[in-house]
Structure formats: C-alpha cells, structure tokens
Scaffold this active site. Structure first.
Site, PDB file in Angstrom:
ATOM      1  N   ASP A 177      -7.252 -15.432  34.612  1.00 62.29           N
ATOM      2  CA  ASP A 177      -7.851 -14.300  35.574  1.00 62.29           C
ATOM      3  C   ASP A 177      -8.280 -13.135  35.221  1.00 62.29           C
ATOM      4  OD1 ASP A 177      -5.492 -13.436  35.733  1.00 62.29           O
ATOM      5  OD2 ASP A 177      -4.844 -14.297  37.837  1.00 62.29           O
ATOM      6  N   ASN A 185     -14.040  -4.946  42.538  1.00 64.10           N
ATOM      7  CA  ASN A 185     -14.706  -5.047  43.723  1.00 64.10           C
ATOM      8  C   ASN A 185     -14.690  -4.108  44.922  1.00 64.10           C
ATOM      9  OD1 ASN A 185     -15.904  -7.560  43.557  1.00 64.10           O
ATOM     10  ND2 ASN A 185     -14.285  -8.821  44.074  1.00 64.10           N
ATOM     11  N   ASP A 194     -19.583  -9.874  41.396  1.00 66.50           N
ATOM     12  CA  ASP A 194     -20.405 -11.417  41.088  1.00 66.50           C
ATOM     13  C   ASP A 194     -20.935 -11.476  39.778  1.00 66.50           C
ATOM     14  OD1 ASP A 194     -19.493 -12.447  43.424  1.00 66.50           O
ATOM     15  OD2 ASP A 194     -21.512 -12.057  44.653  1.00 66.50           O
ATOM     16  N   ASP A 220     -11.404 -15.211  41.024  1.00 70.02           N
ATOM     17  CA  ASP A 220     -11.648 -14.747  39.538  1.00 70.02           C
ATOM     18  C   ASP A 220     -10.820 -15.570  38.491  1.00 70.02           C
ATOM     19  OD1 ASP A 220      -9.098 -13.676  40.534  1.00 70.02           O
ATOM     20  OD2 ASP A 220      -9.241 -12.005  39.249  1.00 70.02           O
TER      21      ASP A 220
END
Length: 273
Positions: A177, A185, A194, A220
């Site tokens: 991850d 974010n 994204d 993620d």
C-alpha cells in the site's frame, strides 16, 4: 448492419441486391454456402443474411447448421428465400437456425418489412452483447487503474493455489500500500490521489510478467500474484517495483512530491511427492 445475399442464381441475386441497395444497406454477395461462410467470417459487420436453399457445394441448410454451431456468429439473422414453400422445408430451416422464411417470388414491400424486423433484432442483440461485455469488464477490472478487480484476483488466486499444489510449484503473493496516502489526499485533494493510483497501476501493468497478475484490492492497496516464483524471486520483484514507484514524477507546480510504497511478501512452498 451489413447484408449478405447468398444465391447461386445470378438474376435473382441481381434483383435482390438492387432492392436491398435501394434500402441503403452495405452489401456482400456469394454464390453458394461455402463462399457465404467465408464472406461472413471475413466481414464482421454483416448481421443479416438472405439465403437460398438449393445451391451447389453447400446448400442453405448446411449453411444454417454451420452458423448455428459457431459461437462467434450467434447474432446473425438468417432469412431463407426459396421457391419451395412446403412446411417441411420451413420447419427444417427454422430448426437449423434460420430466423425467417420468405417464399419466391417476393415483392419489395414484403422484403422491406421482414428485413426491418431482422435489423431491429440484430441491433438489439449486438447492443446486449456490448452491455454484457462492459459488465464483465467492470467485474474483472478496476476502472481507475486498469488492474484486475479484487473479485477477479481472488478467483485467479484460488486457481493458481490449486495449480501450485498439483504441480508442486512455489506461489508468491505480494501485498503493498502507498505510504501516507490519506495525508496525501488531504493535502493535494482526491483528484491528485486518483492520478497517483492510476500511475502506479500503469507501472505495475507494464512491468510485471505476462503470467503475473496485479490487482487493486482496496483504496490504496495493491496485490500481486506471482505463479512459479519463490520467496527470493518475489522479494526481488517487490524491491524493483518499490524503486520504480519512487521514480514516478508527481511534481506539482510549487511542491514536488515523492510517492513511496511498502510491500509484504508471502510464499507457499509445496514439497515434491
């Protein structure tokens, strides 16, 4: 939707083609069933076939039977045209896959009506096929990264697990991850997040072997399935991918950003019998 006329009679073929051309169809012709099949497989735009029964080399019944047995031709609408109007021939043709039966001689309005019905059916069938393909893609593929979906990954994992057990191959699973993705974010916004996910997915698709599989299994979280790969090989792959993620350029106007990923590796070993 294109049209194929299969008839060994040159005069009837000319008259039929003239009628259909007046309706605006793209047309192909063949003089027997064998030639018609070759044309049908060569031009996938063909959806409607006007088919004579009595022809040399391959008659209309054999043509229908062959088309019905070929899954790639399942949306072909066949209209048999014949001077033989007996119920036996009609029933046989319909059982073999024809959708309609037209008795010679026919007039333009009758032909127009039957062709219009056939075209509607073909268009509906092809639209449904396209929708099914799209749904299958949505089930199998993560739309953001283009990687496999979690569901499809788990199905493949079960298959590879059974295969590894049967043939005593090592099987490795790598799960990773992105580091500090939530903070990323929050700071740069979800559209940027994204873009990061999509870029990492593109790199994984490009860099893995054809036999490997990569999936996005969470927000993620990425999972890699590595058949016939031992622990050392899996660690080398994970390290190479980790380094390549760091090389992806996510520079923003005034704030360059380094994206990193952490991987964990697990390997199943099956001793030889």
């Amino acid at each position: 939707v294109a049209f194929l006329v299969v008839d060994d009679n040159e005069d009837i073929r000319f008259i039929t083609v003239t009628m259909l051309r007046a309706m605006g169809y793209q047309l192909y012709t063949a003089t027997n069933g064998k030639e018609g099949l070759a044309t049908l497989r060569q031009h996938r735009s063909i959806g409607l076939v006007l088919l004579d029964i009595m022809m040399p080399e391959m008659d209309g019944f054999a043509f229908c039977k062959t088309v019905q047995a070929d899954p790639s031709l399942e949306d072909i609408h066949i209209i048999i045209v014949s001077g033989r109007g007996g119920a036996e021939d009609k029933i046989k043709g319909l059982h073999l896959g024809a959708a309609d039966y037209l008795i010679k001689p026919f007039n333009l309005e009758e032909l127009r009506a039957r062709v219009a019905v056939g075209e509607r059916i073909v268009r509906q069938q092809r639209a449904l096929k396209g929708q099914r393909a799209l749904l299958e893609k949505l089930v199998r593929e993560d739309p953001l990264t283009g990687l496999s979906s979690r569901r499809f990954f788990e199905e493949r994992l079960g298959e590879e697990w059974s295969r590894a057990f049967r043939y005593h191959y090592p099987l490795s699973l790598v799960i990773g991850d992105l580091d500090n993705f939530k903070q990323m974010n929050d700071r740069y916004g979800h559209p940027f997040g994204d873009r990061v996910l999509a870029s990492v997915g593109e790199m994984l698709r490009r860099d893995l072997r054809q036999s490997d599989m990569a999936a996005r299994c969470g927000g993620d979280e990425f999972s890699l399935l590595l058949p016939e790969t031992d622990e050392e090989g899996a660690r080398l792959i994970a390290e190479r991918l980790r380094s390549k993620v760091k090389e992806i350029n996510f520079a923003e106007a005034a704030d360059p950003l380094l994206v990193t990923i952490s991987f964990g590796v697990a390997t199943a070993r099956y001793p030889s019998p």
